[in-house]
Design a protein around this motif. Structure first.
Motif, PDB file in Angstrom:
ATOM      1  N   CYS A  80       2.676 -25.765 -35.939  1.00 41.38           N
ATOM      2  CA  CYS A  80       2.999 -24.771 -34.474  1.00 41.38           C
ATOM      3  C   CYS A  80       3.815 -25.716 -33.492  1.00 41.38           C
ATOM      4  N   PHE A  96      -0.577 -15.241 -31.499  1.00 35.73           N
ATOM      5  CA  PHE A  96      -0.670 -16.863 -31.366  1.00 35.73           C
ATOM      6  C   PHE A  96       0.485 -17.331 -30.758  1.00 35.73           C
ATOM      7  N   PRO A  99      -0.517 -23.931 -27.711  1.00 41.09           N
ATOM      8  CA  PRO A  99       0.161 -23.827 -26.437  1.00 41.09           C
ATOM      9  C   PRO A  99       0.635 -26.058 -27.295  1.00 41.09           C
ATOM     10  N   TYR A 100       1.083 -26.211 -28.149  1.00 42.71           N
ATOM     11  CA  TYR A 100       1.438 -27.124 -28.832  1.00 42.71           C
ATOM     12  C   TYR A 100       2.092 -27.022 -30.044  1.00 42.71           C
ATOM     13  N   ARG A 197      -0.268 -33.476 -40.594  1.00 44.35           N
ATOM     14  CA  ARG A 197      -0.585 -32.297 -40.856  1.00 44.35           C
ATOM     15  C   ARG A 197      -1.147 -32.077 -39.433  1.00 44.35           C
ATOM     16  N   TRP A 198      -1.278 -32.847 -38.772  1.00 47.13           N
ATOM     17  CA  TRP A 198      -1.648 -32.322 -37.237  1.00 47.13           C
ATOM     18  C   TRP A 198      -1.104 -31.194 -36.567  1.00 47.13           C
ATOM     19  N   GLY A 199      -1.284 -30.035 -36.794  1.00 46.81           N
ATOM     20  CA  GLY A 199      -0.169 -28.782 -35.372  1.00 46.81           C
ATOM     21  C   GLY A 199       0.029 -27.898 -37.188  1.00 46.81           C
ATOM     22  N   MET A 200      -0.539 -28.425 -38.416  1.00 46.73           N
ATOM     23  CA  MET A 200      -0.001 -27.768 -39.159  1.00 46.73           C
ATOM     24  C   MET A 200      -0.896 -26.611 -39.915  1.00 46.73           C
ATOM     25  N   ILE A 201      -1.158 -25.187 -38.996  1.00 48.95           N
ATOM     26  CA  ILE A 201      -2.481 -24.701 -39.740  1.00 48.95           C
ATOM     27  C   ILE A 201      -2.922 -25.089 -41.122  1.00 48.95           C
ATOM     28  N   ALA A 202      -4.546 -25.599 -41.455  1.00 50.12           N
ATOM     29  CA  ALA A 202      -4.896 -25.656 -42.350  1.00 50.12           C
ATOM     30  C   ALA A 202      -5.047 -24.761 -43.387  1.00 50.12           C
ATOM     31  N   SER A 205      -7.243 -28.822 -46.979  1.00 50.17           N
ATOM     32  CA  SER A 205      -7.323 -29.280 -45.898  1.00 50.17           C
ATOM     33  C   SER A 205      -6.954 -31.035 -46.539  1.00 50.17           C
ATOM     34  N   PRO A 232      -1.077 -41.331 -36.223  1.00 52.85           N
ATOM     35  CA  PRO A 232      -2.701 -41.260 -35.869  1.00 52.85           C
ATOM     36  C   PRO A 232      -3.391 -39.898 -35.469  1.00 52.85           C
ATOM     37  N   ARG A 233      -2.756 -39.043 -34.733  1.00 52.13           N
ATOM     38  CA  ARG A 233      -3.986 -37.686 -34.928  1.00 52.13           C
ATOM     39  C   ARG A 233      -4.507 -37.005 -36.119  1.00 52.13           C
ATOM     40  N   ASP A 234      -4.018 -37.652 -37.226  1.00 46.44           N
ATOM     41  CA  ASP A 234      -4.211 -37.045 -38.961  1.00 46.44           C
ATOM     42  C   ASP A 234      -5.565 -38.044 -38.611  1.00 46.44           C
ATOM     43  N   SER A 235      -6.312 -38.355 -39.576  1.00 46.00           N
ATOM     44  CA  SER A 235      -6.672 -39.178 -39.679  1.00 46.00           C
ATOM     45  C   SER A 235      -6.430 -39.268 -41.483  1.00 46.00           C
TER      46      SER A 235
ATOM     47  N   PRO B  45      -5.894 -23.829 -34.011  1.00 43.45           N
ATOM     48  CA  PRO B  45      -4.718 -24.098 -35.175  1.00 43.45           C
ATOM     49  C   PRO B  45      -4.803 -24.761 -35.345  1.00 43.45           C
ATOM     50  N   GLY B  46      -4.515 -26.021 -36.154  1.00 42.66           N
ATOM     51  CA  GLY B  46      -4.115 -27.277 -36.804  1.00 42.66           C
ATOM     52  C   GLY B  46      -4.105 -28.009 -36.015  1.00 42.66           C
ATOM     53  N   LEU B  48      -6.462 -31.099 -35.782  1.00 45.90           N
ATOM     54  CA  LEU B  48      -7.318 -32.541 -36.713  1.00 45.90           C
ATOM     55  C   LEU B  48      -8.265 -33.650 -36.072  1.00 45.90           C
ATOM     56  N   PRO B  49      -9.767 -33.465 -36.409  1.00 48.22           N
ATOM     57  CA  PRO B  49     -10.494 -34.685 -35.583  1.00 48.22           C
ATOM     58  C   PRO B  49     -10.108 -35.767 -35.889  1.00 48.22           C
ATOM     59  N   VAL B  50     -10.451 -37.142 -35.132  1.00 48.81           N
ATOM     60  CA  VAL B  50     -10.293 -38.500 -35.445  1.00 48.81           C
ATOM     61  C   VAL B  50     -11.162 -39.048 -35.153  1.00 48.81           C
ATOM     62  N   PRO B 276     -12.566 -33.054 -45.801  1.00 53.02           N
ATOM     63  CA  PRO B 276     -11.506 -33.045 -45.968  1.00 53.02           C
ATOM     64  C   PRO B 276     -10.340 -33.667 -44.675  1.00 53.02           C
ATOM     65  N   ASP B 277     -11.338 -33.290 -43.443  1.00 55.94           N
ATOM     66  CA  ASP B 277      -9.926 -34.044 -42.052  1.00 55.94           C
ATOM     67  C   ASP B 277     -10.396 -35.641 -42.229  1.00 55.94           C
TER      68      ASP B 277
END
Lengths: 484, 481
Positions: A80, A96, A99-100, A197-202, A205, A232-235, B45-46, B48-50, B276-277
């Motif tokens: 993204c 699309f 937005p980030y 992986r934040w912002g990488m379209i899954a 996963s 921290p946005r990607d667990s 899209p893209g 992720l949950p925390v 898996p996230d």
């Protein structure tokens, strides 16, 4: 100028031989001149690139410059990018505008890199030939009648044709390494969790991982240094420091223990030229003091079937959000909710994506879950265990990256299983979450081949070190496709 | 035929965390549509949950409160289905390995009996958004403010045997989660939602009947009515030789009936699989210790202590521990007056009535607990009678100050002077010769009842201030017989 590596360009910028604006212009011109034949870019962000280049030139003048500052790059269109179309090669996201920024994009921009544009890819990264993109196939610069591999085929072709010094890619089952091999460049799939992986379209996963694509291992090391790190946005991102990849590059290889995968060399359909190329790289490794032994991965033959349960299962769920409700195209005049879903998704997704959604939904459905998904996860454990055992004996596991050289466009489009077997040497690595690199090996039939090295968890430094030492002593990675 | 009713409840409690379970958006209620929906809540899209750590702490507290096993390792799973207010096309929930395992609660029944109800499990999950069907001219609007709000879904064993028991259980869970402060318990805003699984079977049969699931119940009163309606509906069908269809039914409060929403045949295959996230949640001792360190004394423990320490019945102790604020209030009154029984009567009687009338909770009570205790102390030291105390209480409620001040200002101090009381007694006897005559001629067994008339007259003359015990004694003496 475009034949220079990132490291060389970085030195040139530091020495004031050229500015980032000049560099950026040069590559934009090359894209304009050559990409018609390759179709490696979906979007070229000329204006933004020049503005960014100007800004980083100013930063440099103010004395704030690192090794990546001012270097142009291309991002696979799966990342993204703020205010820029992020299509994932799909009609579903043709409109699309993100937005980030993805973390990887954000980090590289913060390091001063200049984005030239977004590269073509198989739709939602599902494919091994870059033929499933809704923007049309990418052509291999070594022979434009052939595929560049996939799914990061646009990034690979653009780097090989010197339309960009480096590019980002993603690898779920070989999507960095296989196209790197087929286009004669160097591509690294890091350990799962090394890059955010934040912002990488899954796509899938538990397997997806971002990585660098460049012409040399040194450039991969530079680019990875800018991409990697805890987020921290990607667990699932790893909370551990990033190694100094550059510092490790020159370590001598004396005493290195290298394991050649016995099963992979005995594989049906392994091109003799590819096998010979692998032998040639092994010879060089031995010459530099490495010891080469055989290792066994007894469950590796199960990796393709296991992958084609796990990856589609995850994708069937990941792609549910593309429903025509919040973004992406919505079908005309839906008569009710179900019609809206069915037609929007039927119109938005291509055939390969639909095939995988169907496979995945089936594998997860009540009554089949244990037989497919659970079984595949068990196989995954066995494969990971195989690697653990092998790494008790060796520092590095090696094999060809792909069984064959680049194939002609359309050759495998009607035979999905033949296409899936393209990734027979790369998939096990993703299932085990390990890092692996593909580097150019001697050509076969005049086409590039790839040599794959698999490292232990978070041992990217070792992979880059060995790859760099090989590249210091050989010129397989220096060849450029004619006409670019 | 005699039928046995079998009820299990699934209760969704919205956890009172400030931010959502997998994003940093606010969970505050009532904001403009989609103003509290981040990229994550929108399913961009893209993204992720925390996991929100606080939500896990709250689940751990609940587990401790019901004596449940804590899943050492719990796993988030995706529940896949399509709906416009479910932005990702799946809900992140827990399936095979929930965070809270088997536990139990005790409910107090109307007959003062105590029954144990099993809690099968409780799991963390995210809420969906809301579909708005009005004001969109045949279209549906989507508000994703609620999407991603943390829920703890508490699933009971099918242990309840009547609508009343089900309500008692639901109230119990409500009591626990609000007591712990992990849920605000607001049923109107949907912070506490009950689904009921209801079936009937011939009394004495082991095998469970086919169940239906009742949804859309937003008060305890409706819970009881919905279940009672459904029990009757099922029994009617079975007695007419029909069979129950396994289905989800919506309760319509206006019509007081349940209506079919979807049958099992139409039900989704949710294709659950581990998300898996998100990493598995592994609880270590330190985390559990930290999460439960400041836990208050729990309602059951407090109820037992009230019974033991204050000599209350199970019913009274239960009522007084309905909420933590109520229990705290009660104990503060006891501390101030020293008489647990009197305090219980007043808190459950006069005070509860006044609060009810004013429509306010005990947290907002205008008479602080020590002040009420002060009033009761005046009853106990014979400064005023219980009856006068009610007057004083009203004045205190109206803001006229503490008990002593009101008693003083209004001259309500009890008359205990024997001479003054005697004068009043004499007056009453003189003024009612016929009643005196009747009394003296009456069967001695009936006299205690008849004396009430004279007591009433004397109290009236004293404006309620005469000490009733003294009045009684003096009247008996003077009327003789």
């Amino acid at each position: 100028m475009h034949h220079k590596t990132l490291a060389e360009l970085s030195a040139g910028l530091a020495a004031g031989e050229f500015s980032s604006v000049e560099l950026t212009r040069h590559f934009l011109e090359r894209i304009r001149a050559h990409d018609e034949r390759l179709n490696s870019f979906i979007t070229v962000t000329e204006e933004q690139a020049l503005a960014a280049a100007e800004a980083v030139d100013a930063r440099r003048a103010a004395g704030e410059a690192g090794p990546l500052t001012g270097i142009p790059l291309a991002h696979k269109d799966i990342f993204c990018t703020l205010d820029v179309r992020t299509s994932c090669g799909s009609r579903m996201l043709d409109n699309f505008v993100s937005p980030y920024d993805a973390t990887v994009v954000e980090r590289l921009a913060a390091a001063g890199m200049v984005m030239l544009g977004k590269t073509n890819m198989d739709e939602f990264a599902m494919g091994s030939s870059n033929e499933t993109s809704c923007y049309g196939p990418v052509h291999n610069p070594w022979d434009t009648e052939r595929v560049p591999g996939g799914s990061s085929g646009g990034s690979a072709a653009a780097v090989a044709a010197r339309l960009t010094p480096v590019a980002t890619g993603t690898d779920t089952g070989g999507s960095i390494r296989q196209p790197a091999a087929l286009t004669g460049i160097t591509g690294l799939k890091p350990t799962y969790g090394r890059c955010s992986r934040w912002g990488m379209i899954a796509f899938a996963s538990s397997l997806d991982q971002a990585g660098p694509m460049a012409r040399t291992a040194e450039d991969c090391a530079l680019l990875l240094s800018g991409m990697a790190g805890f987020d921290p946005r990607d667990s699932t991102s790893a909370e551990r420091p990033v190694d100094d990849y550059l510092a490790a590059l020159d370590r001598p290889l004396d005493g290195l223990k290298v394991g050649l995968v016995r099963e992979f060399m005995a594989q049906d359909g392994l091109h003799s030229g590819v096998a010979a190329a692998t032998e040639a790289v092994l010879e060089e490794l031995k010459r530099q003091g490495a010891e080469v032994v055989e290792v066994s991965l007894p469950h590796a033959h199960l990796s393709v079937p296991a992958y084609y349960v796990v990856a589609p299962a995850e994708c069937s769920s990941n792609l549910s959000r593309f429903d025509g409700v919040r973004f992406g195209p919505r079908c005309e005049d839906p008569k009710d909710l179900e019609d809206l879903y069915k037609r929007s998704r039927s119109e938005g997704f291509g055939a390969e994506v639909k095939r995988r959604i169907l496979i995945g939904a089936y594998a997860l459905s009540a009554g089949y879950y244990d037989a497919y998904y659970l079984k595949a996860q068990q196989v995954r454990q066995l494969i990971a265990q195989d690697f653990r055992v092998a790494f008790e004996q060796v520092d590095l596991i090696v094999s060809p990256t792909t069984p064959d050289v680049a194939f002609p466009l359309g050759a495998k489009t009607d035979d999905p299983v033949a296409m899936y077997l393209q990734d027979i040497y790369t998939i096990a690595v993703n299932l085990a979450g390990l890092p692996a690199i593909s580097i150019p090996a001697p050509a076969a039939d005049g086409l590039p081949t790839g040599f794959q090295m698999i490292g232990n968890h978070f041992d990217e430094a070792c992979l880059l070190n060995v790859a760099h030492r090989l590249q210091q002593a050989t010129d397989w990675h220096r060849h450029a496709p004619e006409g670019f | 035929m005699q039928w046995e009713v079998v009820i299990g409840l699934e209760i969704h409690t919205q956890l009172a965390t400030r931010s959502k379970i997998f994003s940093g958006s606010s969970t505050a209620f009532g904001a403009g549509p989609n103003t509290q929906a981040s990229l994550i809540d929108l399913g961009m899209p893209g993204t992720l949950p925390v996991l929100n750590r606080r939500a896990v702490e709250y689940a751990v507290r609940f587990a401790k409160a019901i004596g449940a096993e804590l899943g050492e390792r719990s796993v988030f799973a995706r529940k896949n289905y399509f709906y416009p207010d479910l932005p990702k096309g799946y809900q992140i929930s827990q399936f095979e390995l929930p965070i809270v395992g088997r536990g139990q609660v005790e409910i107090v029944l109307d007959d003062d009996g105590v029954k144990t109800v099993g809690v099968t499990r409780a799991h963390l999950e995210e809420d969906a958004g809301k579909s708005l069907h009005e004001d969109f001219h045949g279209m549906t609007g989507i508000d994703l403010n609620r999407a991603g709000t943390p829920l703890l879904e508490i699933v009971s064993e099918p242990d309840m045997r009547s609508a009343k028991e089900a309500v008692a259980y639901a109230r119990k869970i409500h009591q626990i989660v609000t007591w712990l402060g992990i849920c605000d318990g607001n049923m109107q805003e949907g912070s506490f939602r009950c689904d009921a699984n209801v079936s009937v079977r011939p009394l004495g049969k082991e095998k469970l009947g086919t169940r239906t699931e009742l949804k859309n119940i937003n008060s305890f009163r409706f819970l009881e009515r919905a279940i009672d309606y459904e029990i009757e509906r099922q029994i009617d069908i079975l007695e007419d030789g029909g069979r129950i269809v396994q289905e989800t039914r919506l309760y319509d409060a206006e019509r007081d009936e349940t209506r079919s929403m979807r049958s099992k045949e139409e039900a989704n295959d949710y294709r659950y699989f581990p998300d898996p996230d998100l990493l598995p949640v592994v609880l270590d001792e330190a985390f559990i210790e930290e999460a439960t360190r400041d836990m208050p004394e729990l309602p059951d423990a407090r109820r037992a202590r009230f019974q033991e320490q204050h000599g209350l019945s199970a019913y009274d102790a239960n009522a007084l521990t309905a909420t933590r604020a109520q229990a705290n209030y009660y104990e503060a009154v006891v501390a101030a007056c020293g008489d647990a029984k009197l305090a219980a009567n007043w808190v459950m009687g006069e005070l509860a009535g006044a609060l009810n009338k004013a429509g306010c909770g005990i947290e907002d009570c205008p008479v602080p607990a020590p002040a009420l205790g002060g009033l009761l102390a005046r009853i106990l030291d014979d400064t005023i009678s219980g009856k006068i105390a009610k007057q004083v209480f009203e004045a205190m409620w109206a803001g006229e100050g503490d008990a002593d001040r009101v008693i003083d200002a209004r001259g309500l101090k009890q008359i205990t002077d024997a001479g003054a009381i005697e004068a009043l007694v004499d007056e009453v006897i003189a003024a009612n010769p016929q009643q005196v005559e009747n009394y003296r001629n009456a069967d001695p067994a009936k006299r205690p009842k008849m004396i009430g008339f004279f007591v009433g007259q004397v109290m009236k003359k004293s404006q309620g201030k005469a000490n009733p015990q003294q009045v009684n004694a003096l009247l008996r003496e003077k009327l003789g017989g």
